[in-house]
Design an enzyme around this catalytic site. Structure first.
Site, short mmCIF file in Angstrom:
data_model
loop_
_atom_site.label_atom_id
_atom_site.label_comp_id
_atom_site.label_asym_id
_atom_site.label_seq_id
_atom_site.Cartn_x
_atom_site.Cartn_y
_atom_site.Cartn_z
N LEU A 1 46.14 29.20 24.23
CA LEU A 1 46.36 28.57 25.54
C LEU A 1 47.48 27.54 25.51
CD1 LEU A 1 42.63 28.07 26.64
CD2 LEU A 1 44.10 30.08 26.90
N GLY B 1 50.43 26.52 30.94
CA GLY B 1 50.34 27.53 32.00
C GLY B 1 48.89 27.97 32.22
N HIS B 2 48.17 28.23 31.12
CA HIS B 2 46.75 28.62 31.26
C HIS B 2 45.94 27.47 31.82
CE1 HIS B 2 47.95 31.30 27.74
NE2 HIS B 2 47.43 32.16 28.58
N GLU C 1 51.54 33.54 38.12
CA GLU C 1 52.60 34.30 38.80
C GLU C 1 53.71 34.71 37.84
OE1 GLU C 1 53.94 32.08 42.21
OE2 GLU C 1 52.13 32.58 43.35
#
Ligand code: PAF
Length: 285
Positions: free
Chosen positions: A33, A36-37, A150
Site C-alpha cells: 500500500l 494512493g491506496h 482512477e
C-alpha cells in the site's frame, strides 16, 4: 482492525454489521500500500461507517510472463497503515480460498469490448481476471459501495460495466490519482524503477498533460497529438505500448463533438510498465 483469512470469518463479521443496519464500503487491493491506496480507504470511510479492505495478489489477472512471482508484498506495513486509516476489517485470503480449483476450471467473467482494447491488447485475459476477482469479492463482502483508483481508468470502466451488467446493487466510486510531487502517479510498480528511470518517469504525466492542453486549446487532430506524444515518450527513454485520446466513459474513439475525454497511456520504463491518464473536459468546437 480485525483480520479475516477465510470467507466464513469475513461473512460472519459483515452479517453482524448488516444486522445493525450499518453500510459497508470495500477497498480491494493487491497490497504494498501507498498513499494512493490510503486515499481510497479515506474515501471509503466517508462513504460508509464500516470499511473493509482486501489484500489479494490475484493470479488470474497476471499473464504467464508477468510479475506475479515478484509482486511486492509488505503485509506488516500494510496492516499498520490500514489501522492508522481506521479500516475495520482486512480480508487476506490465500489463493486456495479464492480459487479452490485450478484457475482454468474456475468460472470467469468477461466484459466484452472494453476488456480487449488498450491495456487488454497487451495483457490478454487481464481484465477477465480483474472482473472475476472483483465480482467474487463483491459476493463475499456484499458492500454497499466499492472504491477504486482512477489511475487504473480502464479497470474502473470494466468494473462499472460488470457491476451494471450483473445488476449488482453496489455503487462504484472512483478516486482521483494520487501523485508524487513531480507528477508521477503513485503505483506499487514504481518500486521497479532504477534511480535513473525514476528521474525519467514523471515525463509520462507531463506528456499526457501537454496532450490535454492541446485539446483544451481547441485542437482536434487526435492522431497528430497522439503521434507527437508517442515520439516524445520514445525520445525521453520510454517504450510506449499506446497513447490514445478516448471518450472518458467507455474508452471509445472520440467524435469531434465529445466533451468528456481522457488521454490515456501505457509505457515501459526498464522493467516497469507504467500506466496513467489525464481526464479532460473540452468545450464545443
Ligand atoms: O487494482 C488492483 O489492485 C487490482 O486490480 C484489484 C482491483 C484489487 C483486483 O485484483
Amino acid at each position: 482492525m480485525q483480520i479475516a483469512h477465510r470467507i466464513d470469518e469475513l461473512r460472519s463479521q459483515v452479517r453482524t454489521w448488516r444486522q445493525a443496519g450499518e453500510r459497508i464500503a470495500l477497498v480491494p487491493t493487491m497490497g504494498n500500500l501507498h498513499q494512493g491506496h490510503l486515499a481510497l480507504v479515506d474515501s471509503a470511510r466517508e462513504l460508509a461507517p464500516r470499511c473493509v479492505a482486501s489484500i489479494f495478489v490475484n493470479p488470474l489477472q497476471f499473464g504467464p510472463q508477468e510479475d506475479l512471482q515478484n509482486y511486492p508484498s509488505t503485509l506488516e506495513q500494510d496492516c499498520a497503515q490500514l489501522i492508522e486509516h481506521k479500516t475495520d476489517l482486512l480480508f487476506v485470503p490465500n489463493v486456495s480460498e479464492i480459487y479452490p480449483r485450478p484457475l482454468e476450471h474456475m468460472t470467469q467473467i468477461e466484459v466484452p469490448g472494453l476488456s480487449r482494447i488498450l491495456c487488454g491488447t497487451a495483457r490478454p485475459g487481464h481484465f477477465a481476471g480483474v472482473a472475476t476477482v472483483v465480482a467474487k469479492l463483491f459476493n463475499m463482502v456484499q458492500p454497499d459501495v466499492a472504491v477504486f483508483g482512477e489511475k487504473d481508468w480502464q479497470q474502473l470502466m470494466v468494473i462499472r460495466r460488470m457491476t451494471a451488467d450483473l445488476n449488482l446493487p453496489i455503487d462504484i466510486v472512483g478516486v482521483p490519482t494520487v501523485r508524487e510531487t513531480d507528477g508521477l502517479a503513485m503505483s506499487s510498480r514504481n518500486g521497479y524503477l532504477s534511480a535513473a528511470e525514476r528521474h525519467i518517469a514523471p515525463n509520462l504525466h507531463a506528456t499526457l498533460k501537454s496532450a490535454a492542453q492541446r485539446l483544451l486549446a481547441g485542437e482536434r487532430n487526435f492522431l497528430a497529438i497522439e503521434t507527437d506524444a508517442l515520439q516524445t515518450l520514445s525520445t525521453t527513454g520510454f517504450k510506449p505500448d499506446y497513447f490514445h485520446i478516448r471518450r472518458a466513459e467507455d474508452l471509445a474513439e472520440p467524435q469531434h463533438s465529445d466533451q468528456q475525454l481522457i488521454v490515456i497511456a501505457a509505457a515501459w520504463l526498464g522493467r516497469a510498465r507504467l500506466i496513467d491518464n489525464y481526464p479532460v473536459t473540452v468545450g464545443d468546437t
